[in-house]
Design a protein around this motif. Structure first.
Motif, mmCIF file in Angstrom:
data_model
loop_
_atom_site.group_PDB
_atom_site.id
_atom_site.type_symbol
_atom_site.label_atom_id
_atom_site.label_comp_id
_atom_site.label_asym_id
_atom_site.label_seq_id
_atom_site.Cartn_x
_atom_site.Cartn_y
_atom_site.Cartn_z
ATOM 1 N N LYS A 395 15.039 25.680 -0.464
ATOM 2 C CA LYS A 395 15.003 25.604 0.997
ATOM 3 C C LYS A 395 16.223 26.276 1.609
ATOM 4 O O LYS A 395 16.117 26.992 2.609
ATOM 5 N N LEU A 396 17.382 26.047 1.010
ATOM 6 C CA LEU A 396 18.623 26.617 1.524
ATOM 7 C C LEU A 396 18.607 28.136 1.432
ATOM 8 O O LEU A 396 18.932 28.833 2.404
ATOM 9 N N THR A 397 18.239 28.664 0.263
ATOM 10 C CA THR A 397 18.226 30.119 0.097
ATOM 11 C C THR A 397 17.159 30.771 0.982
ATOM 12 O O THR A 397 17.370 31.876 1.491
ATOM 13 N N THR A 398 16.041 30.083 1.188
ATOM 14 C CA THR A 398 15.012 30.623 2.085
ATOM 15 C C THR A 398 15.534 30.705 3.510
ATOM 16 O O THR A 398 15.333 31.710 4.208
ATOM 17 N N SER A 399 16.221 29.670 3.961
ATOM 18 C CA SER A 399 16.783 29.682 5.316
ATOM 19 C C SER A 399 17.860 30.751 5.468
ATOM 20 O O SER A 399 17.920 31.451 6.484
ATOM 21 N N ILE A 400 18.714 30.881 4.450
ATOM 22 C CA ILE A 400 19.739 31.931 4.503
ATOM 23 C C ILE A 400 19.077 33.304 4.542
ATOM 24 O O ILE A 400 19.479 34.188 5.319
ATOM 25 N N LEU A 401 18.069 33.487 3.704
ATOM 26 C CA LEU A 401 17.353 34.768 3.658
ATOM 27 C C LEU A 401 16.759 35.112 5.012
ATOM 28 O O LEU A 401 16.956 36.232 5.529
ATOM 29 N N LEU A 402 16.034 34.184 5.615
ATOM 30 C CA LEU A 402 15.367 34.459 6.881
ATOM 31 C C LEU A 402 16.370 34.619 8.018
ATOM 32 O O LEU A 402 16.223 35.510 8.870
ATOM 33 N N ALA A 403 17.397 33.775 8.042
ATOM 34 C CA ALA A 403 18.405 33.867 9.099
ATOM 35 C C ALA A 403 19.148 35.195 9.034
ATOM 36 O O ALA A 403 19.365 35.860 10.061
ATOM 37 N N PHE A 404 19.526 35.613 7.824
ATOM 38 C CA PHE A 404 20.237 36.884 7.687
ATOM 39 C C PHE A 404 19.322 38.070 7.971
ATOM 40 O O PHE A 404 19.767 39.099 8.490
ATOM 41 N N THR A 405 18.054 37.931 7.661
ATOM 42 C CA THR A 405 17.085 38.981 8.000
ATOM 43 C C THR A 405 17.037 39.186 9.504
ATOM 44 O O THR A 405 17.082 40.331 9.992
ATOM 45 N N PHE A 406 16.936 38.087 10.259
ATOM 46 C CA PHE A 406 16.914 38.204 11.715
ATOM 47 C C PHE A 406 18.215 38.800 12.232
ATOM 48 O O PHE A 406 18.216 39.582 13.194
ATOM 49 N N TYR A 407 19.328 38.439 11.612
ATOM 50 C CA TYR A 407 20.608 39.018 12.009
ATOM 51 C C TYR A 407 20.588 40.535 11.855
ATOM 52 O O TYR A 407 21.027 41.271 12.757
ATOM 53 N N ILE A 424 19.239 39.622 -3.500
ATOM 54 C CA ILE A 424 19.552 38.533 -4.423
ATOM 55 C C ILE A 424 18.956 37.213 -3.948
ATOM 56 O O ILE A 424 18.465 36.412 -4.745
ATOM 57 N N LEU A 425 18.949 36.962 -2.651
ATOM 58 C CA LEU A 425 18.417 35.701 -2.142
ATOM 59 C C LEU A 425 16.920 35.576 -2.384
ATOM 60 O O LEU A 425 16.415 34.485 -2.657
ATOM 61 N N CYS A 426 16.202 36.692 -2.313
ATOM 62 C CA CYS A 426 14.743 36.619 -2.417
ATOM 63 C C CYS A 426 14.277 36.179 -3.797
ATOM 64 O O CYS A 426 13.167 35.665 -3.934
ATOM 65 N N VAL A 427 15.112 36.352 -4.821
ATOM 66 C CA VAL A 427 14.671 35.959 -6.164
ATOM 67 C C VAL A 427 14.576 34.445 -6.304
ATOM 68 O O VAL A 427 13.922 33.942 -7.219
ATOM 69 N N PHE A 428 15.223 33.707 -5.392
ATOM 70 C CA PHE A 428 15.153 32.242 -5.426
ATOM 71 C C PHE A 428 14.101 31.696 -4.459
ATOM 72 O O PHE A 428 13.995 30.483 -4.280
ATOM 73 N N THR A 429 13.348 32.599 -3.812
ATOM 74 C CA THR A 429 12.355 32.195 -2.827
ATOM 75 C C THR A 429 11.004 32.801 -3.189
ATOM 76 O O THR A 429 10.856 33.500 -4.193
ATOM 77 N N LYS A 430 10.010 32.567 -2.329
ATOM 78 C CA LYS A 430 8.684 33.122 -2.556
ATOM 79 C C LYS A 430 8.498 34.465 -1.858
ATOM 80 O O LYS A 430 7.411 35.035 -1.899
ATOM 81 N N TYR A 431 9.534 34.979 -1.224
ATOM 82 C CA TYR A 431 9.402 36.209 -0.450
ATOM 83 C C TYR A 431 9.899 37.425 -1.233
ATOM 84 O O TYR A 431 10.870 37.342 -1.978
ATOM 85 N N ARG A 432 9.205 38.568 -1.001
ATOM 86 C CA ARG A 432 9.565 39.799 -1.699
ATOM 87 C C ARG A 432 9.788 40.989 -0.748
ATOM 88 O O ARG A 432 10.006 42.106 -1.191
ATOM 89 N N TYR A 433 9.738 40.759 0.550
ATOM 90 C CA TYR A 433 9.922 41.872 1.480
ATOM 91 C C TYR A 433 11.284 42.558 1.334
ATOM 92 O O TYR A 433 11.395 43.770 1.598
ATOM 93 N N PRO A 434 12.372 41.853 0.910
ATOM 94 C CA PRO A 434 13.630 42.578 0.684
ATOM 95 C C PRO A 434 13.517 43.660 -0.387
ATOM 96 O O PRO A 434 14.231 44.664 -0.336
ATOM 97 N N LEU A 435 12.628 43.467 -1.371
ATOM 98 C CA LEU A 435 12.429 44.502 -2.389
ATOM 99 C C LEU A 435 11.802 45.744 -1.768
ATOM 100 O O LEU A 435 12.158 46.874 -2.120
ATOM 101 N N VAL A 436 10.879 45.534 -0.835
ATOM 102 C CA VAL A 436 10.286 46.659 -0.107
ATOM 103 C C VAL A 436 11.360 47.373 0.696
ATOM 104 O O VAL A 436 11.444 48.609 0.698
ATOM 105 N N TRP A 437 12.200 46.593 1.364
ATOM 106 C CA TRP A 437 13.271 47.185 2.169
ATOM 107 C C TRP A 437 14.244 47.952 1.295
ATOM 108 O O TRP A 437 14.745 49.015 1.682
ATOM 109 N N SER A 438 14.532 47.428 0.099
ATOM 110 C CA SER A 438 15.467 48.119 -0.793
ATOM 111 C C SER A 438 14.926 49.478 -1.232
ATOM 112 O O SER A 438 15.701 50.365 -1.599
#
Length: 487
Positions: A395-407, A424-438
């Motif tokens: 939950k924490l890493t998901t919130s950090i991931l989404l909050a920093f994404t909006f930033y 790095i944060l996305c590997v602890f969550t269910k989201y993979r859009y940062p890999l697309v962005w990379s």
């Protein structure tokens, strides 16, 4: 001999892709200039394809190939980074300022109190190879005070200590530090994934990601060191060692200031009773059931929360203390503030707001918009902090991931290496859009295809269209990725 036979027997395909990747990384490191856009794009995309195939075909997480496959991926990750060891960074010139700051420290000069311009324009030569470093860093860096926090400066000083008269030597020392940090991220990231009962091979989507290898090891961006401390801190937090987690988080902040904005997101971490802690963090499996059942009284949450923040704050201040002066405070705050009100690169929402400003007033309203967007970012971060119970690592890493994404969506400046934290944060969550962005972030380098280094807004629009589509599909439209269980 038997081990080699098994290696070639079970891993022919990944070995082929590892060999191809090595050739392409060598070409990227030693035979590429950033204005050669066609070659840049072809090498970059090919390396992504190869990385996907290496991870997919190695299959170290299966019971029959666990040991050999895992070692193969680790060796590959280190090999790809070592291939850059003797190369000068070719996509960024920031390393010249890194070397300048490190050599200033060894000369007993506070790098926060002087700009390179203040020396060179007066004919003063404070350090070895000063003119060459000054020319390399460019006008933007040379005219401003440094904004790199103290542990980052320590890395620069170590490079100066071991190679005070060679630019390439300093590059090599800093590169070794970043490679060491990535190995640390691999170690703690894998252990944390295992603690969370998540597939440990996810860590290789960071460690073997060509974007991470090129931007951090290749171009010498110290987000890799910041990420190492961040992942280590999360591991310690999950292990119940929250005091040490706070101190290590302060180290992360003292490499890059980015984790400062994550601090409010820890608000709910201590707001749970012991029984919930057992379920969330698996730290009290040996505690008798009768003790757990009788321990429903909430912890002294406020005290621990305040203590956590206090340790982070005090440790950060202590790390800055050797450089402290009122002049330092003024220079540093002024330099950091410039990123919000003066600079613009590879932005998304800001560019749309800028065009609206042009249409209404006829001027670039960055001074106004640049102050409004951080306020919106702060509101978003506080929303994730107080309205989402971030009391487990996922939950924490998901919130950090989404909050920093909006930033980043709201920022005026989004350099490619900024999104390493998302990866790095996305590997602890269910989201993979940062890999697309990379992958698509490489489009931002097309700005260097012309002599003015001006951005093509159609290209930026293409990049963010892909990113926003991936983000909206994953976060808003699709509840769960079908591949999560297999990754």
């Amino acid at each position: 001999m038997l081990g080699l036979n098994n290696l070639f027997k079970y891993h022919k395909t990944p070995l082929l892709f590892i060999a191809l990747s090595s050739i392409f990384y060598l070409s990227f490191a030693y035979d590429l200039v950033r204005t050669d856009i066609t070659k840049l794009l072809l090498l970059y995309v090919a390396l992504f394809v190869f990385a996907y195939q290496i991870i997919k075909t190695t299959g170290f997480y299966t019971s029959t190939k666990l040991s050999t496959g895992f070692r193969l991926l680790v060796v590959s990750a280190i090999l790809f980074r070592l291939l850059f060891l003797f190369a000068m960074p070719n996509l960024s010139q920031d390393f010249y300022r890194f070397i300048w700051d490190g050599r200033m420290i060894l000369e007993g000069l506070n790098p926060y109190l002087y700009t390179p311009d203040s020396f060179i324009q007066k004919g003063n030569i404070p350090i070895s190879q000063a003119q060459e470093l000054y020319n390399g860093m460019g006008e933007l860096s040379s005219s401003h005070f440094t904004n790199y926090p103290p542990i980052n400066q320590l890395c620069f000083a170590i490079a100066a200590l071991f190679s005070g008269k060679s630019i390439l030597g300093s590059v090599m020392v800093m590169r070794i530090l970043i490679i060491g940090a990535d190995i640390g991220t691999l170690y703690f990231g894998k252990k944390l994934l295992e603690r969370l009962k998540l597939p440990s091979n996810r860590i290789f989507w960071y460690i073997l990601n060509p974007f991470i290898i090129i931007e951090l090891t290749g171009n010498l961006h110290f987000e890799g060191v910041m990420i190492f401390f961040l992942v280590w801190s999360l591991y310690l937090l999950h292990s119940g060692k929250w005091k040490w987690a706070a101190a290590i988080l302060a180290c992360s902040i003292s490499v890059k200031l980015i984790p400062l904005m994550f601090l409010p997101l820890f608000f709910w971490w201590f707001r749970k009773n012991i029984k919930e802690n057992v379920i969330a963090n698996e730290m009290m499996q040996s505690v008798p059931n009768d003790r757990i059942a009788s321990s429903k009284i909430p912890r002294n949450n406020v005290f621990k929360l305040i203590s956590f923040y206090a340790i982070v704050g005090i440790t950060t201040v202590l790390l800055f203390l050797p450089f402290f002066s009122m002049e330092f405070v003024y220079n540093y705050s002024k330099t950091v503030g410039l990123w919000f009100g003066n600079f613009e690169f590879n932005a998304s929402i800001y560019y749309l707001a800028r065009e609206i400003g042009y249409a209404i007033t006829g001027y670039n309203e960055i001074a106004i918009i640049g102050k409004m967007l951080p306020v919106i970012s702060l509101v978003v971060i506080l929303g994730f902090s107080f309205f989402r119970k971030n009391n487990t690592i996922p939950k924490l890493t998901t919130s950090i991931l989404l909050a920093f994404t909006f930033y980043l969506f709201l920022s005026t400046t989004v350099h490619p290496w900024y999104i390493a934290t998302l990866v790095i944060l996305c590997v602890f969550t269910k989201y993979r859009y940062p890999l697309v962005w990379s992958l698509v972030i490489i489009l931002s380098y097309l700005a260097y295809s012309n002599t003015e280094n001006s951005e093509n807004l159609w290209i930026i629009g293409l990049e963010y269209t892909i990113v926003y589509v991936a983000f909206v599909w994953e976060v808003l439209l699709k509840k769960r990725l079908p591949t999560i269980s297999s990754l």
